[in-house]
Write an enzyme that holds these catalytic residues in place. Structure first.
Site, mmCIF file in Angstrom:
data_model
loop_
_atom_site.group_PDB
_atom_site.id
_atom_site.type_symbol
_atom_site.label_atom_id
_atom_site.label_comp_id
_atom_site.label_asym_id
_atom_site.label_seq_id
_atom_site.Cartn_x
_atom_site.Cartn_y
_atom_site.Cartn_z
ATOM 1 N N HIS A 595 -4.426 -36.838 -33.755
ATOM 2 C CA HIS A 595 -5.271 -36.231 -34.793
ATOM 3 C C HIS A 595 -4.459 -35.255 -35.646
ATOM 4 O O HIS A 595 -4.609 -34.040 -35.563
ATOM 5 C CB HIS A 595 -6.474 -35.525 -34.154
ATOM 6 C CG HIS A 595 -7.494 -36.471 -33.623
ATOM 7 N ND1 HIS A 595 -7.586 -36.782 -32.268
ATOM 8 C CD2 HIS A 595 -8.454 -37.192 -34.254
ATOM 9 C CE1 HIS A 595 -8.570 -37.643 -32.093
ATOM 10 N NE2 HIS A 595 -9.115 -37.912 -33.268
ATOM 11 N N SER A 597 -2.154 -35.050 -39.720
ATOM 12 C CA SER A 597 -2.343 -35.448 -41.123
ATOM 13 C C SER A 597 -1.980 -36.906 -41.356
ATOM 14 O O SER A 597 -2.440 -37.511 -42.331
ATOM 15 C CB SER A 597 -1.522 -34.545 -42.047
ATOM 16 O OG SER A 597 -0.136 -34.766 -41.878
ATOM 17 N N HIS A 635 -11.702 -35.207 -42.892
ATOM 18 C CA HIS A 635 -12.627 -35.521 -41.791
ATOM 19 C C HIS A 635 -12.165 -35.001 -40.437
ATOM 20 O O HIS A 635 -12.984 -34.863 -39.524
ATOM 21 C CB HIS A 635 -12.854 -37.034 -41.714
ATOM 22 C CG HIS A 635 -11.815 -37.785 -40.954
ATOM 23 N ND1 HIS A 635 -10.566 -38.071 -41.473
ATOM 24 C CD2 HIS A 635 -11.827 -38.290 -39.691
ATOM 25 C CE1 HIS A 635 -9.859 -38.738 -40.577
ATOM 26 N NE2 HIS A 635 -10.600 -38.881 -39.481
ATOM 27 N N ASP A 636 -10.880 -34.712 -40.261
ATOM 28 C CA ASP A 636 -10.400 -34.180 -38.972
ATOM 29 C C ASP A 636 -9.576 -32.911 -39.152
ATOM 30 O O ASP A 636 -8.770 -32.561 -38.276
ATOM 31 C CB ASP A 636 -9.549 -35.229 -38.237
ATOM 32 C CG ASP A 636 -10.390 -36.144 -37.356
ATOM 33 O OD1 ASP A 636 -11.481 -35.719 -36.936
ATOM 34 O OD2 ASP A 636 -9.963 -37.296 -37.111
ATOM 35 N N GLN A 813 -7.496 -50.217 -24.264
ATOM 36 C CA GLN A 813 -7.665 -50.770 -25.603
ATOM 37 C C GLN A 813 -8.660 -51.931 -25.606
ATOM 38 O O GLN A 813 -9.487 -52.057 -26.521
ATOM 39 C CB GLN A 813 -6.316 -51.240 -26.154
ATOM 40 C CG GLN A 813 -5.392 -50.113 -26.572
ATOM 41 C CD GLN A 813 -5.950 -49.327 -27.753
ATOM 42 O OE1 GLN A 813 -6.272 -49.871 -28.798
ATOM 43 N NE2 GLN A 813 -6.087 -48.013 -27.570
#
Length: 865
Positions: A595, A597, A635-636, A813
């Site tokens: 999380h 950029s 958004h994060d 996954q």
């Protein structure tokens, strides 16, 4: 505090004042010559002269002090000698319409208007004037028949009082007839004031008055309380009845345009009214039905034998009946209807009428055909809205509230399996889930036992709170999926006793050290070369991360925002945009494995890619596009590298601030706007108007909050039901005018934007394999770090399978794709048409399955050697 004084103006224009709590004669004010009269305590007055008032009318009465105060207020601000025939106004309305116009009260507490027609002022006219004031009615006085008629046509008074005592002034009966000749008089009550009958003569008959058009007779009595009582009785009698009668035309107009078939019968079942919808449904013309008894009409033999008796028993008791009934059309066809019969109680508590509302059940092809004829024949002259056509294409769905909301006290429903549902049926406003439960309950009544038991199970499921969250098997069956769900879709509140851990990571990084950009064209050639390919889904965000030294968001943001004309829409310079992107990127944590950029830039890239798709572009406005790009960028922001569950278990400041609800998503949006507006140099919103800003802000907040995983299945299911299914019905239908499903529907646009950012946020499994593998490693590393810290701090371990020593990344996954990705991207692909992404998803899933079959914990296939 005393009551407000009242104003009256004599025939000669003299103003009188009295306190409204006094019942004595009016009081004279002495300031008439001070100028045109002004509004006082809600009264309009006009003076035509400043005649002297006999002292006998003005002196010696109680309330004189307040009258003098009223006089001072009336004349304030006017100079002596300026009196003239000026009419005052208030709130843009004319004072009144009478030629020798006296005054109009405006202290009305009700909507009743009274017109007094007296040739001369006397104690009787004063009595009615003050009675109107006391009752709170609006009142006019007219002195001549001509002014009376003019005033009435302007005001449409409910009560008219005519002086019938002296015939030498005007002919009262002629005045009454002239008023009755006008259309508005149909709803007016006209009162004749007559002289007291002499004791030597027999009382005159009231018939001449009735023939002239009067409704009532009032024996001369100047007592205010007598006049007041008379007016009050008229209001609560004839006037209230007339109010209802005035609405009749509107009521029948509404019934004529109603889509439900409506039939009104008398208490002995004689048909008195049917609306056009009833005519279309039954195939009759109203002329063939009115005046006929229901028993005369042909009956269907499909109803059970005792149904009519059951209905009659119920409604004759004054109870409402609802149920399914087979009716026979004029053509002889039997049609199934949902019927609601309501008894109407009239005067004396007796049943006077029955009102029946009827809807077609669409369970048969014949009924569907009749319903289509019903709709097509009724509204051909009107252009249907897109929403109405849209609704018709959804397989003729109809509102079933009145179908299923049945009264529990009807005899036909005494065997109902759930009588307690009557409380829900009586609600005025029903939630959609309540409607669904009502329909199922109604279906259970005549269902076989096996079907009723199955519907019991359905009701049990529907009454749970987590309607959109799939139920998992035991943890032992699929621990990876269970842990993913536990970590991503719950608040994780599994606190330990005495846990006082507080998440203390600095969540407000300073950006004061950032240098503001000099020019907007100083993009290095290596970066510019990479960005040439940014419109492709295969764009490698990790190469951009490397060449920009972990600052990909600024450069990609400048390119993407320029392509979509964001600066032009926001009326901001590119310098301001670049400063904003620098501030936002500086508040992402580069120390996070996932999380950071680079993830924000990846989501921005995916969002821009989706916005370029034809159906997405056609469904959204430019404001939606700008909101989506900004939401993807922020958004994060300031993500701490830990899940919401971790923050809640740790008792972090953010969790406390946001009450353990959507903690991170709320923080991302709040901080993004704080960072934006705190410095004008990076405030990209500073030049747009307030309304655009509010709309844009709400759209951004809604999209960022949609990335919270606890409502994942709710968002996906709403998208499928509101977008995919109607769109499929449009494509299958022959009348397809295929306009984008979101256009002109704000609710649908919201669902599309939510789905778009959700897919962009977790698009990693749909990227090319090498990018997919890199992202899988990064998210796993972040989860490993969280598990390590939970163990170190003694916190509950939210996702135990993400232990770096034992975790199988391929298996995790596979679980993520099976549980979250496949259905969501199937739905998004059906809307946006994304064959490349779906092929990558299939290839990547095959790769993870191969690794899992080989029991590999690494991310790549082992080398052939």
């Amino acid at each position: 505090m005393g009551c407000a004084p009242s104003i009256h103006v004599s025939q000669s224009g003299v103003i009188y004042c009295r306190d409204s709590d006094e019942s004595n004669s009016p009081r004279q004010t002495t300031g008439v010559s001070q100028g045109p009269a002004g509004p006082l305590h809600g009264l309009f007055v006009q003076t035509d002269a400043a005649d002297a008032i006999p002292q006998s009318r003005a002196s010696g009465s109680p309330g004189a002090a307040r009258a003098r105060r009223a006089r001072g207020e009336l004349g304030s601000g006017s100079s002596a000698g300026s009196a003239g025939p000026a009419a005052t106004t208030c709130r843009g309305r004319r004072r009144h319409c009478c030629s020798s116009a006296e005054a109009e009260t405006q202290t009305s507490y009700t909507s009743v208007k009274v017109l007094l027609i007296f040739a001369k002022e006397d104690s009787q006219s004063d009595g009615f004037w003050w009675a109107c004031d006391r009752a709170g009615y609006s009142c006019n006085i007219a002195r001549t028949p001509e002014s009376a008629l003019e005033c009435f046509l302007d005001k449409h008074h409910e009560i008219i009082v005519i002086d019938h005592r002296q015939t030498r002034n005007f002919d009262a009966e002629a005045v009454c007839r002239s008023i009755r000749a006008t259309n508005p008089s149909e709803h007016a009550v006209i009162l004749a004031v007559v002289s007291q009958a002499s004791g030597n003569y027999e009382e005159a008959s009231v018939l001449p008055l009735l023939h002239a058009g009067f409704n009532r007779r009032f024996m001369e009595n100047s007592s205010i309380i007598a006049c007041y009582n008379e007016l009050i009785q008229i209001e609560h009698g004839e006037v209230l009845s007339q109010f209802k009668l005035r609405a009749c035309n509107s009521v029948f107009t509404a019934l004529d345009h109603c889509h439900e078939a409506i039939e009104i019968t008398s208490d002995d079942h004689v048909i008195q009214y049917v609306n056009p919808a009833f005519e279309r449904m039954m195939g009759y013309h109203k002329g063939e039905l009115l005046g006929k008894e229901l028993a005369e009409l042909p009956k269907s033999d499909k109803n059970r034998a005792d149904l009519l008796d059951t209905i009659n028993t119920c409604i004759k008791k004054g109870k409402e009946w609802q149920g399914v009934y087979y009716a026979r059309r004029k053509s002889g066809d039997s049609i199934q209807q949902h019927v609601k019969i309501t008894p109407v109680i009239g005067q004396g508590g007796k049943i006077r009428h029955f009102v029946s509302l009827k809807k077609l059940c669409c369970s048969t092809d014949k009924n569907k055909q009749i319903l289509k004829i019903h709709r097509d024949s009724g509204d051909n002259s009107q252009t249907e809205s897109h929403s109405f056509r849209y609704k018709n294409r959804r397989k003729e769905s109809i509102d079933v509230k009145s179908i299923s909301s049945r009264g529990s006290d009807a005899p036909s429903l005494q065997n109902r399996r759930y009588p307690s549902m009557a409380r829900i049926h009586s609600m005025t406003i029903e939630a959609p889930i309540t409607k669904v439960i009502n329909i199922i309950n109604a279906a259970q009544e005549n269902s076989p036992v096996t079907v009723a038991e199955a519907l019991d199970r359905v009701l049990e499921i529907l009454r749970t709170t987590e309607l959109y969250s799939p139920q998992l098997g035991t943890k032992d069956e699929d621990p990876h999926t269970s842990d993913l769900v536990g970590g991503l879709m719950t608040d994780g509140l599994r606190r330990l006793s005495g846990n006082e851990y507080v998440f203390t990571k600095n969540v407000h990084q300073s950006h004061s050290h950032l240098a503001m950009p000099g020019t907007i064209t100083d993009v290095p050639p290596s970066v510019a070369q990479l960005l040439d390919n940014e419109e492709s889904w295969e764009f490698n965000i990790f190469e951009l991360e490397a060449v920009t030294h972990k600052r990909p968001l600024v450069y990609l943001g400048l390119k993407v925002f320029s392509r979509f004309g964001v600066c032009e829409f926001l009326h901001c310079s590119e310098t301001t945009l670049r400063a904003w992107l620098q501030v936002i990127e500086a508040n992402y944590h580069s120390s996070n494995a996932y999380h950071n950029s680079t993830h924000a830039a990846d989501v921005l890239h995916a969002t821009a890619f989706f916005l370029g798709k034809e159906r997405v572009k056609g469904s959204l406005d430019q404001l939606d596009e700008v909101a989506a790009l900004i939401a993807a960028t922020v958004h994060d922001v300031d993500h701490p590298g830990r899940t919401n569950s971790f923050l809640c278990n740790a008792g972090s400041e953010l969790a406390v601030l946001y009450n353990d609800t959507a903690v991170l998503e709320s923080h991302h949006t709040a901080l993004a706007f704080q960072l934006t507006v705190k410095d004008s140099k990076c405030n990209i919103f500073k030049n747009i108007d307030r309304n655009h800003y509010r709309t844009l802000r709400q759209a951004i907040i809604d999209m960022v909050l949609a990335t919270e995983m606890t409502k994942h299945f709710e968002h996906v299911n709403k998208f499928v039901n509101s977008i995919n299914k109607p769109m499929a019905a449009e494509i299958d239908g022959s009348d397809c005018e295929c306009s984008p499903p979101g256009k002109n529907f704000p609710e649908n646009q919201t669902l599309i934007k939510r789905m778009m950012i959700k897919c962009a946020d977790v698009a990693n499994p749909c990227r090319p394999l090498d990018l997919c593998i890199e992202w899988a490693g990064r998210i796993s590393e972040e989860y490993f770090a969280q598990t390590d810290e939970e163990k170190r701090q003694g916190l509950p371990v939210v996702m135990p399978v993400f232990d770096r020593n034992t975790c199988s990344i391929p298996k995790s996954q596979i679980s993520f794709i099976d549980y979250f990705i496949t259905d969501m991207f199937d739905a998004w692909d059906a809307f946006a048409h994304l064959p490349t992404l779906m092929q990558h998803l299939a290839d990547n899933y095959k790769h993870w399955k191969t690794l899992d079959d080989l029991k590999c914990k690494s991310l790549r296939l082992p080398s052939d050697s």
